[in-house]
Enzyme design. Structure first.
Site, PDB file in Angstrom:
ATOM      1  N   SER A  25       0.839  -1.195   0.000  1.00 32.33           N
ATOM      2  CA  SER A  25       0.000   0.000   0.000  1.00 32.33           C
ATOM      3  C   SER A  25       0.875   1.245   0.000  1.00 32.33           C
ATOM      4  O   SER A  25       2.092   1.161   0.135  1.00 32.33           O
ATOM      5  CB  SER A  25      -0.905   0.015   1.239  1.00 32.33           C
ATOM      6  OG  SER A  25      -0.177   0.544   2.335  1.00 32.33           O
ATOM      7  N   LYS A  26       0.213   2.367  -0.130  1.00 29.70           N
ATOM      8  CA  LYS A  26       0.910   3.656  -0.160  1.00 29.70           C
ATOM      9  C   LYS A  26       1.821   3.844   1.043  1.00 29.70           C
ATOM     10  O   LYS A  26       2.805   4.555   0.978  1.00 29.70           O
ATOM     11  CB  LYS A  26      -0.124   4.784  -0.153  1.00 29.70           C
ATOM     12  CG  LYS A  26      -0.727   5.036  -1.510  1.00 29.70           C
ATOM     13  CD  LYS A  26      -1.220   6.479  -1.604  1.00 29.70           C
ATOM     14  CE  LYS A  26      -1.831   6.760  -2.955  1.00 29.70           C
ATOM     15  NZ  LYS A  26      -3.220   6.262  -3.050  1.00 29.70           N
ATOM     16  N   ARG A  27       1.449   3.223   2.162  1.00 27.01           N
ATOM     17  CA  ARG A  27       2.250   3.415   3.380  1.00 27.01           C
ATOM     18  C   ARG A  27       3.552   2.621   3.363  1.00 27.01           C
ATOM     19  O   ARG A  27       4.459   2.917   4.109  1.00 27.01           O
ATOM     20  CB  ARG A  27       1.418   3.028   4.609  1.00 27.01           C
ATOM     21  CG  ARG A  27       0.437   4.087   5.036  1.00 27.01           C
ATOM     22  CD  ARG A  27      -0.345   3.632   6.250  1.00 27.01           C
ATOM     23  NE  ARG A  27      -1.081   2.404   5.975  1.00 27.01           N
ATOM     24  CZ  ARG A  27      -2.269   2.382   5.356  1.00 27.01           C
ATOM     25  NH1 ARG A  27      -2.840   3.514   4.996  1.00 27.01           N
ATOM     26  NH2 ARG A  27      -2.884   1.248   5.116  1.00 27.01           N
ATOM     27  N   ASP A  28       3.628   1.603   2.521  1.00 26.29           N
ATOM     28  CA  ASP A  28       4.859   0.807   2.485  1.00 26.29           C
ATOM     29  C   ASP A  28       5.995   1.615   1.869  1.00 26.29           C
ATOM     30  O   ASP A  28       5.812   2.213   0.806  1.00 26.29           O
ATOM     31  CB  ASP A  28       4.638  -0.461   1.654  1.00 26.29           C
ATOM     32  CG  ASP A  28       3.861  -1.518   2.411  1.00 26.29           C
ATOM     33  OD1 ASP A  28       4.391  -2.014   3.413  1.00 26.29           O
ATOM     34  OD2 ASP A  28       2.719  -1.825   2.013  1.00 26.29           O
ATOM     35  N   SER A  35       6.815   2.089  -2.189  1.00 23.92           N
ATOM     36  CA  SER A  35       5.676   1.840  -3.073  1.00 23.92           C
ATOM     37  C   SER A  35       5.512   2.953  -4.108  1.00 23.92           C
ATOM     38  O   SER A  35       4.950   2.725  -5.169  1.00 23.92           O
ATOM     39  CB  SER A  35       4.387   1.667  -2.267  1.00 23.92           C
ATOM     40  OG  SER A  35       4.074   2.871  -1.618  1.00 23.92           O
TER      41      SER A  35
END
Ligand code: GLU
Ligand code: ZN
Length: 493
Positions: free
Chosen positions: A264-267, A270
């Site tokens: 996800s965007k938080r990884d 990414s």
């Protein structure tokens, strides 16, 4: 022609992102696999922009997508900028096409207006769940009479347009996953056009695949559940003459991020922009992304995009989730940095050095000369281009600032001794410097190499860790080195 018999230049694939937010690596993985497949078979790689959601799409994001593919060298045969026979390639410019297809579908009885409000749908969904029935649209508006329609309209309601599903199960032979089946009750009648008249992804994506003569749809597994709906719509499009065949579908495995959840965007890692900013080589990033679901075989994990394309077959796409590993990506980047020619690496480094103010933009002849000498010193130890300025900036300035905490005990004596012997050294090169300092400090005075060369490194480079010291001293030249040694001596006295 049977779709399964299509090969070579008859094969047409597409990459069709929506321009919302920043491009992310999952998207690029999809683009790469489509590109490699098209290049392998000598087919056509179509780039289409799915920008029918005016509220979420942006021009910046559109531009970022174009820049991303260009930077990565994933060249497209048809699409924005390059054009093609099936344009326009931005869905926002294809409104009249969708309206025309919609009226054909409606004419042929494949659609109906649905006046159910969100609250009504929710309420019925809840009841269905309580009664352990499959939730989802229940077909309430499938056969409204004209009177009922008039009544809704008089009530000020507006309708979405739904597709009438045939009520059969859907099975297809997925190019990656093998046979996949969806039961009829899990694919209810779905919305094609919003109440305000905006066409939805559910309509425009298969319509464009049909009109652009796409033969193979390769996309992420997150879209698996839209495939039965698209197969149903394709059957209708074939019936009304808009499609001449239904493409084959293949779903690329999920990419898993931290906590074994979908990336996800938080990884970290990414967002595509990070790779460009931190200095990953495009071919290194593509090399890594290729490994997320595909393998070349024989444990080969280092290859160029062209080598990937030459070897790419769908049989080698693995349906199991792939784990995203930024460390491995960075290691592959280091491998690529070591692999490319010195000249090429220099070209990649210049923007980073300019950005950090280490060299001017453009660099002077003098700076380029130093750079050509410096690059071989760091090529072996660099895993990202962005770390280069810090490593070699000392070669480009007159004086270096030194953190006093870096001095070890005995530094002053070592520096004084070194300065005095180096003064008379001729010729000045890394061998002569090394031999003299070793003979004087280590062999002569019995100082351990760490304590002998550590202070010199600090005085010359400003750091405890640096590119090879004696090579660096050769590049800097005698005068600058002696100047730095005496500055350090002064500061320690
Ligand atoms: N615009 C869709 C998306 O970005 C495309 C999906 C597809 O490949 O069919 O998710
Ligand atoms: Zn309804």
């Amino acid at each position: 022609m049977n779709i399964k018999e299509r090969q070579g230049s008859d094969i047409r694939v597409r990459f069709c992102p929506s321009p919302t937010g920043n491009p992310h690596v999952g998207m690029i993985r999809t683009a790469l696999f489509n590109w490699a497949f098209a290049r392998h078979v000598g087919g056509t790689f179509v780039f289409r922009i799915e920008d029918t959601d005016a509220a979420r799409d942006s021009q910046e994001s559109y531009q970022a997508l174009l820049d991303a593919l260009s930077w990565l060298g994933l060249d497209w045969d048809e699409g924005p900028v390059v054009g093609g026979d099936y344009g326009p390639y931005r869905q926002s410019e294809r409104g009249d096409i969708y309206a025309r297809v919609m009226s054909q579908l409606t004419e042929a009885g494949y659609t109906y207006p649905c006046y159910c409000s969100a609250e009504e749908l929710d309420a019925r969904r809840e009841i269905a769940m309580k009664e352990k029935r499959t939730p989802g649209y229940d077909g309430q508006c499938r056969s409204l009479s004209q009177d009922q329609i008039d009544a809704y309209e008089a009530d000020g309601r507006s309708a979405v347009i739904r597709f009438r599903m045939p009520g059969t199960d859907f099975t297809w032979n997925d190019l990656v996953r093998g046979e996949v089946t969806f039961k009829a009750e899990h694919v209810p009648d779905f919305v094609l056009v919003r109440a305000n008249g905006d066409p939805l992804y559910t309509l425009v994506n298969p319509v464009d695949d049909a009109l652009m003569k796409i033969t193979h749809v390769l996309r992420g597994e997150d879209l698996l559940s839209s495939t039965p709906r698209q197969l149903a719509l394709f059957a209708a499009l074939e019936e009304i003459g808009v499609a001449s065949y239904t493409p084959l579908y293949g779903h690329l495995p999920y990419v898993m991020g931290e906590g074994n959840k979908k990336l996800s965007k938080r990884d970290p890692g990414s967002a595509l922009s990070m790779y460009r900013e931190e200095g990953y080589l495009p071919q290194a990033l593509l090399n890594y992304l290729a490994l997320l679901g595909w393998s070349m075989g024989n444990d080969v994990e280092f290859f160029s995009p062209q080598e990937m394309a030459a070897a790419f077959t769908l049989e080698r796409v693995n349906p199991n989730p792939a784990r995203f590993d930024l460390k491995k990506c960075t290691a592959i980047n280091g491998d690529w940095i070591r692999h490319i020619a010195q000249q090429e690496l220099t070209g990649h480094l210049i923007p980073f050095l300019e950005g950090a103010g280490v060299v001017t933009a453009p660099p002077t002849q003098e700076q380029l000369k130093t750079l050509n000498l410096a690059v071989p010193l760091i090529q072996e130890r660099l895993d990202k281009l962005s770390t280069a300025p810090e490593l070699i900036s000392f070669l480009f300035k007159d004086v270096v600032a030194i953190d006093p905490a870096l001095w070890s005990d005995g530094a002053l004596d070592v520096l004084m001794e070194s300065a005095s012997v180096l003064e008379g050294l001729e010729p000045w090169n890394h061998d002569s410097i090394q031999n003299l300092l070793k003979a004087t400090l280590v062999d002569g005075l019995g100082i351990k190499p760490k304590f002998a060369f550590g202070p010199i490194r600090t005085a010359i480079t400003g750091h405890k860790i640096s590119p090879p010291l004696f090579e660096s001293m050769e590049i800097l030249g005698k005068e600058i080195c002696l100047g730095r040694l005496s500055a350090a001596i002064e500061s320690l006295k």
